[in-house]
Design a protein around this motif. Structure first.
Motif, mmCIF file in Angstrom:
data_model
loop_
_atom_site.group_PDB
_atom_site.id
_atom_site.type_symbol
_atom_site.label_atom_id
_atom_site.label_comp_id
_atom_site.label_asym_id
_atom_site.label_seq_id
_atom_site.Cartn_x
_atom_site.Cartn_y
_atom_site.Cartn_z
ATOM 1 N N GLY A 110 0.817 -1.135 0.053
ATOM 2 C CA GLY A 110 0.011 -0.090 0.010
ATOM 3 C C GLY A 110 1.027 1.281 -0.026
ATOM 4 N N LEU A 111 1.947 1.180 0.819
ATOM 5 C CA LEU A 111 2.844 2.282 0.812
ATOM 6 C C LEU A 111 3.345 2.697 -0.764
ATOM 7 C CD1 LEU A 111 4.315 4.642 2.169
ATOM 8 C CD2 LEU A 111 6.098 2.904 2.970
ATOM 9 N N GLY A 112 3.780 1.494 -1.585
ATOM 10 C CA GLY A 112 4.279 1.855 -2.706
ATOM 11 C C GLY A 112 3.207 2.309 -3.843
ATOM 12 N N MET A 117 0.485 6.723 -6.823
ATOM 13 C CA MET A 117 -0.449 7.619 -7.074
ATOM 14 C C MET A 117 -0.578 8.787 -6.569
ATOM 15 S SD MET A 117 -3.616 5.134 -6.313
ATOM 16 C CE MET A 117 -3.036 4.782 -4.604
ATOM 17 N N GLY A 118 0.592 9.261 -5.738
ATOM 18 C CA GLY A 118 0.786 10.552 -5.409
ATOM 19 C C GLY A 118 1.592 11.648 -6.278
ATOM 20 N N LYS A 119 2.112 10.742 -7.317
ATOM 21 C CA LYS A 119 2.872 11.530 -8.256
ATOM 22 C C LYS A 119 2.078 12.177 -9.307
ATOM 23 C CE LYS A 119 7.163 8.957 -7.625
ATOM 24 N NZ LYS A 119 7.680 9.902 -6.827
ATOM 25 N N THR A 120 2.732 13.238 -9.882
ATOM 26 C CA THR A 120 1.766 13.934 -10.883
ATOM 27 C C THR A 120 2.181 13.239 -12.461
ATOM 28 O OG1 THR A 120 1.698 16.171 -9.559
ATOM 29 C CG2 THR A 120 1.242 16.106 -11.890
ATOM 30 N N PHE A 121 1.321 12.742 -13.044
ATOM 31 C CA PHE A 121 1.378 12.124 -14.344
ATOM 32 C C PHE A 121 0.240 12.125 -15.048
ATOM 33 C CE2 PHE A 121 0.936 8.537 -11.370
ATOM 34 C CZ PHE A 121 0.101 8.037 -11.955
ATOM 35 N N LYS A 184 -7.558 -7.813 -2.236
ATOM 36 C CA LYS A 184 -8.464 -6.931 -1.992
ATOM 37 C C LYS A 184 -8.566 -5.764 -1.087
ATOM 38 C CE LYS A 184 -13.168 -7.030 0.051
ATOM 39 N NZ LYS A 184 -13.779 -6.082 -1.125
ATOM 40 N N THR A 185 -7.758 -5.793 -0.163
ATOM 41 C CA THR A 185 -7.585 -4.840 0.836
ATOM 42 C C THR A 185 -6.300 -3.920 0.807
ATOM 43 O OG1 THR A 185 -8.409 -6.636 2.303
ATOM 44 C CG2 THR A 185 -8.060 -4.518 3.428
ATOM 45 N N THR A 186 -5.379 -4.295 -0.111
ATOM 46 C CA THR A 186 -4.298 -3.221 -0.004
ATOM 47 C C THR A 186 -4.794 -1.954 -0.638
ATOM 48 O OG1 THR A 186 -2.710 -5.252 -0.543
ATOM 49 C CG2 THR A 186 -1.978 -3.068 -1.378
ATOM 50 N N PRO A 187 -5.769 -1.919 -1.660
ATOM 51 C CA PRO A 187 -6.184 -0.386 -2.094
ATOM 52 C C PRO A 187 -6.612 0.340 -0.744
ATOM 53 C CG PRO A 187 -6.961 -2.125 -3.557
ATOM 54 C CD PRO A 187 -6.355 -2.937 -2.525
ATOM 55 N N LEU A 193 -2.691 5.735 3.169
ATOM 56 C CA LEU A 193 -1.488 6.410 3.059
ATOM 57 C C LEU A 193 -1.421 7.486 2.003
ATOM 58 C CD1 LEU A 193 0.411 2.948 3.390
ATOM 59 C CD2 LEU A 193 -0.074 4.628 5.113
ATOM 60 N N LEU A 194 -2.338 7.465 1.048
ATOM 61 C CA LEU A 194 -2.070 8.641 0.059
ATOM 62 C C LEU A 194 -2.711 9.980 0.653
ATOM 63 C CD1 LEU A 194 -1.842 9.710 -2.899
ATOM 64 C CD2 LEU A 194 -4.097 8.794 -3.311
ATOM 65 N N ALA A 195 -3.726 9.802 1.506
ATOM 66 C CA ALA A 195 -4.116 10.924 1.901
ATOM 67 C C ALA A 195 -3.120 11.508 3.217
ATOM 68 C CB ALA A 195 -5.581 10.428 2.874
#
Length: 314
Positions: A110-112, A117-121, A184-187, A193-195
């Motif tokens: 999840g951290l990875g 997902m936190g990067k801009t692309f 199922k639950t990693t997202p 973590l993204l928040a």
């Protein structure tokens, strides 16, 4: 205004309805289950063969679960696998095994995923929506999906060229449940973590780059310390879910004892004796409460100290 309400005593007028609701919705079931756990289950009396309603059982409902009912035959002592004590400790071991492995894998993956997902692309919104699809699928559907994949003639055996009974054998069934739960639950972990990553100021990373910090140094010295509160919340939530795991292994492995968590054992016992199941539910509640308390006090205290040290440093 809040201070004036406290001084006048009127704050209780707003809090009382909530306390009454909690007492009815939460307090009554807890105390009722606690009372039932000290009562005998109705059934046939082995001594007389007559049906009895129940009565006081003392702590026997608890000792049946917590103590191994072993039988001595000469110099050998055997503990049959069918007694309540062995079933309880096997379920506890399975539950803790699933929780530790799945939470560790989900936190790492999840951290990875959150950092990507936190990067801009281009296409970032589409990626975020796609990542959340496994979490949005109902657990029953997920269990059936992975059950089909892990069948003897399913996708997994065909891809790896193996002939493993994934849902029948002990350890293969456990690893199959872990794979399905992590998928199922990693997202969910990645979303939390993204928040946490979104609130880290970009200026901190820019200043670190100017100072010559490498990518690894920025990750270990900036990202992880500032992400620690969000990471602890995510780990706490997922640990609580892991300890309450029921539907995924129950559907996926069709009640295989090797994958039966403590919640599934409670459900099975309800059909045989509600009072004995109440004692097992109480033990499960105390276990979950103890784990939550340790996570909050030990890991949470470290996070608070880290934030205080950072404020003092600045």
């Amino acid at each position: 205004m809040a201070l004036e309400l406290r001084r006048s005593g009127k704050a209780w007028l707003f809090v009382t309805p909530v306390l009454i609701t909690l007492a009815v919705v939460v307090g009554y079931p807890v105390f009722r289950a606690l009372y039932m756990s000290f009562q005998k289950d109705p059934g046939l009396d082995p001594a007389t063969g007559m049906f009895v309603e129940g009565g006081s059982a003392g702590v026997s409902n608890y000792t049946h679960w917590l103590l191994q009912q072993c039988q001595a035959a000469g110099e050998t002592v055997s503990c049959p696998t069918g007694n309540l004590g062995s079933q309880f400790w096997l379920a506890i071991g399975v539950t803790l095994f699933f929780t530790v492995i799945t939470v560790t894998l989900e936190a790492t993956l999840g951290l990875g995923m959150a950092m990507v997902m936190g990067k801009t692309f281009k296409g970032r919104a589409l990626l975020r929506a796609a990542v959340l699809v496994p979490w949005a699928i109902p657990t029953a559907v997920t269990a059936r999906l992975w059950e089909f994949m892990f069948q003897y003639d399913g996708v997994v055996n065909r891809v790896f060229g193996t002939h493993i009974l994934w849902t029948s054998e002990a350890w293969p069934a456990r690893f199959a449940v872990i794979a399905a739960d992590v998928w199922k639950t990693t997202p969910f972990m990645a979303l939390l973590l993204l928040a946490g990553l979104q609130v880290i100021p970009a200026d901190v990373y820019e200043a670190a780059k100017v100072d010559g910090a490498s990518a690894w140094q920025r990750f270990t010295q900036i990202t992880l310390p500032l992400l620690k509160p969000a990471l602890l919340v995510a780990v706490l939530f997922r640990t609580m879910d892991g300890l309450r795991l029921y539907d995924l292994p129950a559907i996926m492995t069709l009640g295989n004892p090797s994958t039966r968590p403590i919640s599934a054992l409670v459900v099975e016992q309800v059909r045989q004796g509600p009072n004995s199941a109440a004692a097992l539910s109480t033990i499960t509640f105390l276990l979950i409460f103890a784990v939550a308390f340790l996570l909050v006090k030990v890991l949470g205290a470290n996070a608070v100290r880290t934030q205080e040290e950072q404020r003092e440093a600045h």
